[in-house]
Every structure is written in C-alpha cells, then in structure tokens.
Design a protein around this motif. Structure first.
Motif, short mmCIF file in Angstrom:
data_model
loop_
_atom_site.label_atom_id
_atom_site.label_comp_id
_atom_site.label_asym_id
_atom_site.label_seq_id
_atom_site.Cartn_x
_atom_site.Cartn_y
_atom_site.Cartn_z
N GLU A 423 45.88 50.26 45.93
CA GLU A 423 44.49 49.69 45.99
C GLU A 423 44.49 48.11 45.76
O GLU A 423 43.75 47.58 46.25
N ALA A 424 45.30 47.43 45.10
CA ALA A 424 45.47 46.03 45.02
C ALA A 424 45.68 45.68 46.42
O ALA A 424 45.07 44.39 46.78
N VAL A 425 46.45 46.16 47.27
CA VAL A 425 46.96 45.51 48.71
C VAL A 425 45.56 45.93 49.47
O VAL A 425 45.15 44.83 50.43
N ALA A 426 45.02 47.06 49.28
CA ALA A 426 43.85 47.14 50.16
C ALA A 426 42.62 46.17 49.81
O ALA A 426 42.07 45.70 50.75
N THR A 427 42.27 45.89 48.46
CA THR A 427 41.52 44.96 48.23
C THR A 427 41.55 43.58 48.60
O THR A 427 40.78 42.94 49.09
N ALA A 428 42.78 43.34 48.37
CA ALA A 428 43.00 41.95 48.83
C ALA A 428 43.12 41.79 50.32
O ALA A 428 42.68 40.58 50.86
N ILE A 429 43.42 42.74 50.99
CA ILE A 429 43.37 42.61 52.68
C ILE A 429 41.57 42.24 53.04
O ILE A 429 41.38 41.28 53.56
N TYR A 430 40.77 43.01 52.24
CA TYR A 430 39.47 42.66 52.44
C TYR A 430 39.08 41.48 51.84
O TYR A 430 38.24 40.23 52.66
N GLU A 431 39.43 41.04 50.67
CA GLU A 431 39.00 39.60 49.93
C GLU A 431 39.64 38.46 50.49
O GLU A 431 39.20 37.32 50.19
N HIS A 432 40.59 38.67 51.21
CA HIS A 432 41.17 37.37 51.65
C HIS A 432 40.29 36.50 52.81
O HIS A 432 40.65 35.25 52.81
N TYR A 433 39.46 37.24 53.45
CA TYR A 433 38.54 36.40 53.87
C TYR A 433 37.31 35.63 53.28
O TYR A 433 36.51 34.82 53.85
N LEU A 434 37.03 35.84 52.11
CA LEU A 434 36.07 35.58 51.33
C LEU A 434 36.41 34.05 50.58
O LEU A 434 37.87 33.74 50.55
N PRO A 435 35.69 32.99 50.65
CA PRO A 435 34.13 33.20 50.84
C PRO A 435 33.99 32.96 52.48
O PRO A 435 34.73 32.10 52.73
N ARG A 436 33.21 33.64 53.11
CA ARG A 436 33.09 33.46 54.45
C ARG A 436 31.99 32.38 54.86
O ARG A 436 32.08 31.81 55.82
N PHE A 437 30.97 31.95 53.91
CA PHE A 437 30.15 31.12 54.07
C PHE A 437 29.59 30.52 52.77
O PHE A 437 29.94 31.23 51.74
N ALA A 438 28.70 29.63 52.64
CA ALA A 438 28.06 29.04 51.33
C ALA A 438 27.43 29.96 50.66
O ALA A 438 26.64 30.60 51.17
N GLY A 439 27.68 30.06 49.57
CA GLY A 439 27.06 31.19 48.47
C GLY A 439 27.64 32.51 48.67
O GLY A 439 27.10 33.43 48.09
N ASP A 440 28.63 32.87 49.61
CA ASP A 440 29.41 34.08 49.73
C ASP A 440 29.90 34.65 48.29
O ASP A 440 30.36 33.66 47.71
N ASP A 441 30.45 35.77 48.48
CA ASP A 441 31.17 36.24 47.15
C ASP A 441 32.50 35.67 47.19
O ASP A 441 32.99 35.19 48.31
N LEU A 442 33.25 35.57 46.19
CA LEU A 442 34.40 35.22 45.96
C LEU A 442 35.38 36.42 45.86
O LEU A 442 35.10 37.67 45.09
N PRO A 443 36.65 36.39 45.89
CA PRO A 443 37.62 37.41 45.71
C PRO A 443 37.51 37.78 43.92
O PRO A 443 37.48 36.76 43.21
N GLN A 444 37.57 39.16 43.86
CA GLN A 444 37.60 39.52 42.50
C GLN A 444 38.75 39.72 41.70
O GLN A 444 39.00 39.69 40.65
N SER A 445 39.68 40.21 42.64
CA SER A 445 41.15 40.38 42.25
C SER A 445 42.20 39.13 42.34
O SER A 445 41.92 38.33 43.30
N THR A 446 42.88 38.84 41.51
CA THR A 446 43.74 37.90 41.58
C THR A 446 44.84 37.82 42.68
O THR A 446 45.07 36.97 43.48
N GLU A 447 45.17 39.07 43.20
CA GLU A 447 45.88 39.24 44.36
C GLU A 447 45.07 38.87 45.47
O GLU A 447 45.59 38.18 46.54
N GLY A 448 43.74 39.18 45.54
CA GLY A 448 42.76 38.95 46.72
C GLY A 448 42.64 37.16 46.69
O GLY A 448 42.89 36.71 47.77
#
Length: 689
Positions: A423-448
């Motif tokens: 799950e840490a790998v899967a979540t980090a794959i999604y989170e690595h694009y964050l933040p995509r624009f001003a005000g966007d969410d940030l990664p919530q996992s340290t791996e991400g």
C-alpha cells in the motif's frame, strides 16, 4: 442634465464557454473606465453574460460630459511683444490659432515668468456622441487570441455579431459597431424564443430577456444551477462533486438551465472512479454523484438548455451518449490489468523525457535512487520509496492514461494495488505528482513525499544541468511549479532536509550527463528565489523575506521558522529602532578598512554607555544562543530586542570613530558582535521602518 440607465449589448453566435467570464469582465471594465475618464457621472455598473451575449448596464448615468474650462498657454510675454510693444509673429499666430485677437489674451503670472493665456469653455459631448466609439474601443481591448471574420464583412470578433443595442433609458442611441447598426431587438433563447424580444427601456433588460427564456446575469444563472443540482442530488441520496470550473463552464453553455439526472449501468462501477469522473465531467460536462463514503453512484446530473415537453427523451439521449465512453474506460481498465506495472517499466525506454537527459525509464531509475536516499533522511521506508520511484511513471504506457491523461498517477496507484504491490508503494505512486497546482493537496505519506521530492528534483537538476535555465515567461518544463511544490512539501510536512544535500544527491544520479559546471549553485539560487513568491502569496512583506534570504538558509523548515520569527519581531515596539540601528551599524562597519576585530578588550571600555551595551549584549547573546539551539528564532529575536535602550544610549553618547586607534577598533568589535548576534537569524537592517 438627465440621468438614466444605459444598456449596451452585443448579440453573437455562441461564445467560447471557458472564455465567457473573462470576456464579460474585460468588456464591463473597459466601458466603465471610458465613462469615468470621459467625465460621466454614474452609480452602479453591472455585467451580463450568456452564451449569445455580452452586456453592460450602467445606472443613473449622466447624459453628457460636464463643460470645462481649457487653458491654452501662449508664448512668454517677452517673446510675444517686441521692444515697441507690438505683437510678434509668434503671438499673432498663437492668437489666430485660438480664434481670438491678441488683445483678448489674458496673462498668466508665475514665479518663473509671465505668459499669454487663453481660457476657452469646452462643451461636454453627449453620451450619444461618444458611446459608439466607447463600445468599439471596449471590444477591441477584449482578450481575444484569434478574431474571426464572417460573411462578406471586414469586421473581426471572437464570434459573428448579429445584434447591437445601445439604449439610454427609452432612447435608442444610433451608431454602428462591427458593421452592425444599433437597434432594440435582442436575441432570445435559440429554441424557446427564436423570434427574440424588443427592449423598450434599459431598466427592463433583465426582465425582458427572462420572458425570452434567458437568464442574462451569469451569477444568477450559476446560482440557479447550483440550487437545482443540489436539490436533485439530495433526492438521489448523494452529493455533487465540487468543481467550480465545471460550474462556470456549464453556466457559460446554457441560457435557461434545467437540471435532469440520468443513470448508467452499475457494472461500470467496477472501474476506478477517477476515469469515470473524467469522462462525465471533462467530456460531457456532467455532474457525477458520490455517496458519503466517496464511492460513485450510478447516476449523474446534467444541465439541459431547454424545458423539454418530454424530458425522458433528453435523459435517454444523454445516457446513450455516455455509455460508449464508460465502456471504453472499462475496456481499458480490464486490458491494462493484464500487464503488471513492473513489466511496463522497460517500455518506458522508448518514451523520451528530454533528448539530452534520456528516456522516462532513465528518469524513473534516477527517481528510485533519489527516493530511497531521501526516505532514509526523513525516516520513511526506503525500499518502498525506491520501488514506488521505479514504478511511478509506468502507467504512462497504459491505455487508460493514453486515453485519459488526467488519470496518470491515480491509475498507477490502482494498478499497483491490483499487482499486489504494498500500500505504501501504491499510495506513493499517486502522491508523487502532488502538488499539481497552487493550493493542491500534498503527499500524506513520507514515502510519497520522498518520491515527489525526487521527481521534482530530478527535473530541476536535469534541466538546469544542461543549461536550459528558464527565462522570462518561458518555462516549458514547469520548473517554477516544481520548485514551489518541492518547498511546500518540505515546509508543510516539516521534513529535516537541506537543499544543498538534496541537490548533491540528485547530481550523483546523473553521472556524466550534466554539462553545466554551475548546476548546484544555479539550482540552489533558483530554489531560494522561489521562497519570495511563496511567502508573498501568504501576505508576508518582501523586506521580511529579503532579511532572511540575505542569510541563505538552505533548510526550508529553518527558512520558514526565520521568516515567521522576523514577521513576529516586526510587531514589537523596538523593531523599527533596532532595524534602523542595524542599518547604522552595517554602514559603519562597511567603511572599516581591513577586518573588524572579533574579540573585545573590556579594559578599553570606558564610557558608561559602551559598558552598558557590552554587558547587555553578553546577557542577550546567552539567552539568544540557548533559543537558537532549539531553532526558536522568535525567542532569540525577542531576547535581542531588549538591546534597544543600550543601543540608543550608545549612539547618543559614544563616538565610534575615536581618535585612539585601539579604542576605535574595540568599539568596532563591539558593534561587530552586535551585528553578528542579529545575523544569526536574519539581516534586519534590510527591514523598512
């Protein structure tokens, strides 16, 4: 002077929905500016915008410009008359040009001399005389990238223009704009009121169009859509996914909104919701519905532009249109799952990142290496971060992402879960694009966070490393966005990372690919430069940011602490005086030849004021050092703020540049220690009082 309501409307073919609001705002602003600059009096200005019109309504507008006295200065008196007192050719020519005899000229006397003067009364023009040109100029100023021509006309606009209405109260103002004559005929709803409507008074504009099935006010039309979709969503037991951009676009597409709902086969819910949402929102401008747990409902809401006598036909039509798109998404998903992400990585060798930096596969390898090292520094799972870095771009070769590019990252997460990745790998794959624009969410996992930082760092160091530094507005690799995103992640997640160390890690992954010898310094300077934009958006004064930038702290969290401390310091009563004192100290020390002594000889401190400053400085430094050891810059500055009185007393009573060389150098050393005490945090001499 009359005061009536003015209505100006341009009736067109359907305007581009994503540009409608900006066109309306620009049109309204241009009309208002010209009326103001023309000297007209008015009360309120309202804008109206729908797919087939741009309009401005101005209430209590004066019918004419005020008369005014225009002063026309002539030649100086000593030039206007010769020695015999006769007017010269220059004076006669000036008088003739103003239509007067030289005897009719007045005199303008100033402390610089005397001139001939003619005062003329200039009658104000009527609204009817100037309005057509005002409207024409306003339309020319609209942000239109590609104007078009239509028919045999030479006129150019973003869409063909069919009607022009310039109505002042009940009076039609004659004129032509874009080769269309002014009239009081307004376009109605294309289907419900194809014959249009005649407008007899500017005050009746909104009501007249309402009778023609047009809600002309953009904000009212938007509010009506929101009310309708929320009511329908509640009835269906769901919630509408919030999307202001979609709401604005739909509002710009309809004139008489009617909300309806339709359904799709529940079998499509086996597909991750993201591509389904993209299909409904981006392709069809539908409003998807979700349950309280975030899962999708098999229904959606859409906005029709007509009140159909048989809504079922409209609903069936929309269901028929969306079904193939959802079926495509389902097919892509099922097909993609047959090839694990890990097997897709090798294929990225054929996808170019940048010609000098190699393929996306090479980039993925670098990200994996960096992510593992960064994860170790922040206490994350290094193996999970490395694995996520390797796989983070693999979904780019999937059919789903090729069809729906907006789903990159999120589909990688879903495919990773399907493949049995952690799950840490899967979540980090999604989170690595964050933040995509001003005000966007940030990664919530340290791996991400580790993978996201690695990805952005790879782009920054790589592009800078081949000498492609962004200049002006040109930033094809979005390096500014990457830098700001990187800083946001580190600061907001309070990660113990140093930019110098991060750049070194990134450099090491490129081997001999980079050609710029100054890449480390260039990237560091670029990152530090982004701090200014980041904090200015938060309302922090530029000089506060510059005071910290002067010390070049390279740990983003440390930089943030210093900025907050200086911002807090500025609210202290002693702040202005201390900033001024630091400026004075800085100027004194800048003029010293050679190095300033670091040690103070207390035996040379004879003046009570310099003794008091020395003693106060020793105490304040001890307290400040204890605070600095805890990175508590605010407390450190607060301790140093207690030095205001002894500093003021010192400058009032002590001559720094004493005749005795030893005394002078000793006093300079005292000021040097004072300056260094503040510089341990920021250069407050840069603060403006």
């Amino acid at each position: 002077m009359r005061y009536e309501t003015l209505l100006v409307e341009i009736g067109t073919e359907e305007l581009p929905p994503k540009a409608l609001l900006s066109l309306s705002e620009a049109f309204t602003a241009a009309i208002e500016t010209q009326l103001s600059e023309g000297g007209f009096e008015f009360a309120q200005v309202r804008s109206f915008a729908s797919p087939r019109r741009l309009a401005v309504q101005v209430s209590k507008l004066s019918s004419a410009q005020p008369d005014k006295i225009v002063e026309k200065r002539g030649p100086a008196v000593n030039v206007a008359f010769d020695d015999q007192g006769q007017p010269t050719k220059a004076a006669l020519g000036w008088a003739r040009g103003n239509g007067i005899e030289i005897e009719q000229a007045e005199r303008l006397v100033t402390d610089k001399g005397e001139w001939l003067l003619f005062k003329a009364e200039q009658k104000g023009q009527t609204l009817a005389e100037v309005l057509p040109e005002y409207v024409a100029q306003a339309l020319k100023r609209l942000p239109i990238p590609k104007p078009m021509r239509w028919g045999n006309s030479d006129a150019q606009f973003i869409r063909p223009v069919h009607t022009l209405t310039m109505l002042y109260g009940a009076e039609l103002i004659a004129g032509s704009v874009l080769e269309v004559e002014s009239g009081n005929h307004l376009l109605g709803h294309r289907f419900h009121s194809p014959e249009g409507v005649e407008l007899n008074h500017a005050d009746d504009y909104e009501a007249a169009l309402n009778q023609a099935y047009v809600i002309a006010d953009f904000s009212k039309r938007r509010a009506a859509i929101v009310q309708q979709i929320e009511a329908l969503a509640h009835k269906l037991g769901g919630e509408v996914l919030a999307d202001d951009d979609l709401l604005d676009e739909v509002t710009a597409l309809v004139e008489w909104p009617v909300a309806l709902f339709a359904s799709f086969d529940e079998a499509f819910l086996s597909v991750p919701k993201e591509p389904l949402i993209v299909t409904m929102k981006d392709d069809q401008r539908y409003f998807p519905l979700h349950k309280a747990d975030g899962s999708l409902l098999p229904q959606f809401i859409f906005i029709s532009n007509i009140e159909s006598k048989d809504p079922s036909q409209v609903i069936t039509g929309n269901e028929r249109v969306v079904r193939p798109r959802l079926a495509d998404a389902q097919f892509f998903f099922e097909t993609d799952k047959k090839t694990p992400l890990a097997e897709r990585v090798a294929g990225l060798e054929n996808v170019l990142f940048q010609k000098d930096l190699g393929s996306i596969k090479a980039k993925s390898d670098r990200i994996a290496s960096m992510a593992a090292q960064i994860a170790t520094l922040i206490g994350a799972d290094a193996s999970a971060a490395e694995r996520a870095g390797l796989l983070c771009k693999a979904d780019l070769s999937s059919q789903m992402v090729l069809e729906f590019p907006e789903t990159q990252g999120v589909m990688g997460m879903h495919y990773a879960r399907h493949d049995g990745e952690g799950e840490a790998v899967a979540t980090a794959i999604y989170e690595h694009y964050l933040p995509r624009f001003a005000g966007d969410d940030l990664p919530q996992s340290t791996e991400g966070a580790a993978v996201a930082i690695a990805d952005k760092l790879d782009t920054l160091v790589g592009i800078f490393g081949i000498g492609m530094i962004p200049k002006g507005d040109r930033d094809p690799f979005a390096l500014r966005r990457a830098a700001i995103g990187l800083l946001r992640i580190i600061i907001d997640l309070r990660l113990p990372l140093d930019l110098v160390e991060l750049v070194k890690i990134a450099q090491s992954t490129f081997g001999s690919v980079l050609t710029s010898a100054s890449v480390a310094d260039d990237v560091l300077d670029f990152l530090l430069g982004r701090f200014r934009a980041t904090y200015q958006e938060q309302g922090i004064a530029v000089d506060t940011i510059q005071a910290v930038l002067a010390r070049r702290p390279t740990r983003p969290v440390d930089f943030d602490l210093r900025v907050r401390a200086v911002q807090s310091f500025r609210s202290l009563p002693a702040a202005d005086a201390l900033a001024a004192a630091n400026k004075r100290v800085s100027n004194i020390l800048a003029k010293v030849e050679g190095d300033v002594a670091r040690e103070i000889d207390t035996s040379l401190l004879t003046d009570p004021a310099e003794v008091a400053l020395h003693d106060a400085l020793q105490g304040a430094q001890q307290k400040a050092k204890a605070s600095l050891a805890e990175d508590d810059y605010e407390a450190a500055l607060s301790s140093l703020a207690a030095l205001q009185e002894p500093i003021d007393s010192f400058f009032e009573n002590v001559m720094v540049n004493a005749d005795d060389d030893a005394v002078r150098r000793n006093r300079q050393a005292l000021l040097g220690q004072l300056r260094e005490a503040f510089l341990a945090i920021a250069d407050i001499s840069l603060l403006n009082n």
